[in-house]
Design a protein around this motif. Structure first.
Motif, short mmCIF file in Angstrom:
data_model
loop_
_atom_site.label_atom_id
_atom_site.label_comp_id
_atom_site.label_asym_id
_atom_site.label_seq_id
_atom_site.Cartn_x
_atom_site.Cartn_y
_atom_site.Cartn_z
N LEU A 123 41.45 56.86 33.84
CA LEU A 123 40.04 56.19 33.88
C LEU A 123 38.90 57.32 34.30
CD1 LEU A 123 38.48 53.65 33.83
CD2 LEU A 123 39.24 53.36 36.26
N THR A 124 39.41 58.32 35.17
CA THR A 124 38.43 59.23 35.62
C THR A 124 38.00 60.14 34.58
OG1 THR A 124 39.45 59.02 37.96
CG2 THR A 124 38.00 61.00 37.24
N VAL A 125 39.23 60.55 33.63
CA VAL A 125 39.06 61.55 32.36
C VAL A 125 38.05 60.69 31.59
CG1 VAL A 125 40.15 62.49 30.51
CG2 VAL A 125 41.30 62.84 32.84
N GLU A 126 38.34 59.43 31.18
CA GLU A 126 37.64 58.78 30.30
C GLU A 126 35.92 58.62 30.92
OE1 GLU A 126 39.15 54.99 28.93
OE2 GLU A 126 41.11 55.93 28.26
N SER A 127 35.92 58.38 32.21
CA SER A 127 34.60 58.17 32.84
C SER A 127 33.85 59.40 32.78
CB SER A 127 34.93 57.74 34.16
OG SER A 127 33.48 57.49 34.83
N ASP A 128 34.41 60.65 33.04
CA ASP A 128 33.98 61.87 33.11
C ASP A 128 33.46 62.25 31.80
OD1 ASP A 128 34.25 62.14 35.75
OD2 ASP A 128 36.08 63.53 35.63
N ALA A 129 34.19 61.92 30.80
CA ALA A 129 33.85 62.18 29.39
C ALA A 129 32.85 61.62 28.81
CB ALA A 129 35.12 62.03 28.37
N SER A 130 32.70 60.24 29.31
CA SER A 130 31.59 59.23 28.98
C SER A 130 30.39 59.76 29.68
CB SER A 130 31.88 57.96 29.61
OG SER A 130 30.62 56.99 29.10
N ARG A 131 30.18 60.15 30.98
CA ARG A 131 29.09 60.98 31.48
C ARG A 131 28.75 62.29 30.71
NH1 ARG A 131 31.95 60.74 36.45
NH2 ARG A 131 31.97 58.70 37.19
N VAL A 132 29.58 62.99 30.60
CA VAL A 132 29.19 64.30 29.69
C VAL A 132 28.67 63.96 28.48
CG1 VAL A 132 30.30 66.29 28.87
CG2 VAL A 132 30.89 65.75 31.13
N GLY A 133 29.13 63.12 27.62
CA GLY A 133 28.58 62.89 26.47
C GLY A 133 27.20 62.12 26.70
N ALA A 134 27.17 61.22 27.61
CA ALA A 134 25.91 60.74 27.77
C ALA A 134 24.73 61.69 28.24
CB ALA A 134 25.83 59.42 28.62
N LEU A 135 25.26 62.57 29.06
CA LEU A 135 24.15 63.51 29.34
C LEU A 135 23.98 64.80 28.13
CD1 LEU A 135 25.65 64.75 33.10
CD2 LEU A 135 23.41 63.58 32.53
#
Length: 186
Positions: free
Chosen positions: A3-15
């Motif tokens: 969940l943390t990895v997906e959340s981090d990837a989502s944040r990086v993608g959004a940024l």
């Protein structure tokens, strides 16, 4: 942990999407503001003048926005019909969007090269700002389509932003022009 990895990837993608869109908008605005406007058209594509060409190309792009909106709503199941979108809907959506974008390029080039970033009136200032934001939003949407892990609402939001900005461009340019000069066909 996943969940943390997906959340981090989502944040990086959004940024990445936000940074790309912002960067494109800022670079266009900076160029338009620093460039000495030429004050003359490069090409008019057979129209009698630069304003006529820009108004009609932008109107054609805006008409394709209707196709974009309807096909997007149909693909996402948001139309009041029980029929699913047929197979041809996605290609029509892609081609109408690509065609609309291509139609915006000659007017944008003329705005940047011939007129620059202007603030002569509230309408012109709004048009200049929204024009830069449109290309930033378009770049962000195109990147967002290719990134995995973005929230499900990101691409529809970016698509809606692109649609809204191009509508504002049309309102502050083509509609303004046609309301003052009638509907000149050339």
């Amino acid at each position: 942990m996943s969940l943390t990895v997906e959340s981090d990837a989502s944040r990086v993608g959004a940024l990445a999407v936000l940074a790309t869109g912002s960067g494109v908008a800022v670079v266009l605005g900076a160029y338009a503001g620093l460039h000495e406007p030429a004050g003359r058209p490069l090409l008019t594509f057979g129209f009698s003048g630069m304003l006529q060409m820009k108004a009609w190309f932008t109107t054609a792009a805006a008409a394709l926005l209707v196709v974009q909106l309807v096909t997007a709503l149909w693909m996402w199941g948001r139309l009041p019909t029980s029929n699913p979108a047929p197979d041809w809907t996605a290609p029509l959506h892609r081609w109408s969007g690509a065609s609309a974008f291509v139609l915006t390029l000659p007017p944008a080039l003329h705005c940047l090269w011939a007129l620059g970033f202007a603030a002569d009136s509230p309408r012109v200032l709004l048009h200049s700002v929204v024009g830069c934001l449109f290309y930033g939003a378009y770049a962000a949407k195109m990147l967002g389509l290719r990134l995995r892990g973005l929230p499900g609402w990101a691409v529809p939001l970016l698509g809606g932003l692109v649609l809204t900005l191009l509508t504002l461009i049309w309102l502050t340019s083509a509609l303004w022009f046609f309301s003052r000069s009638g509907l000149p066909l050339t």
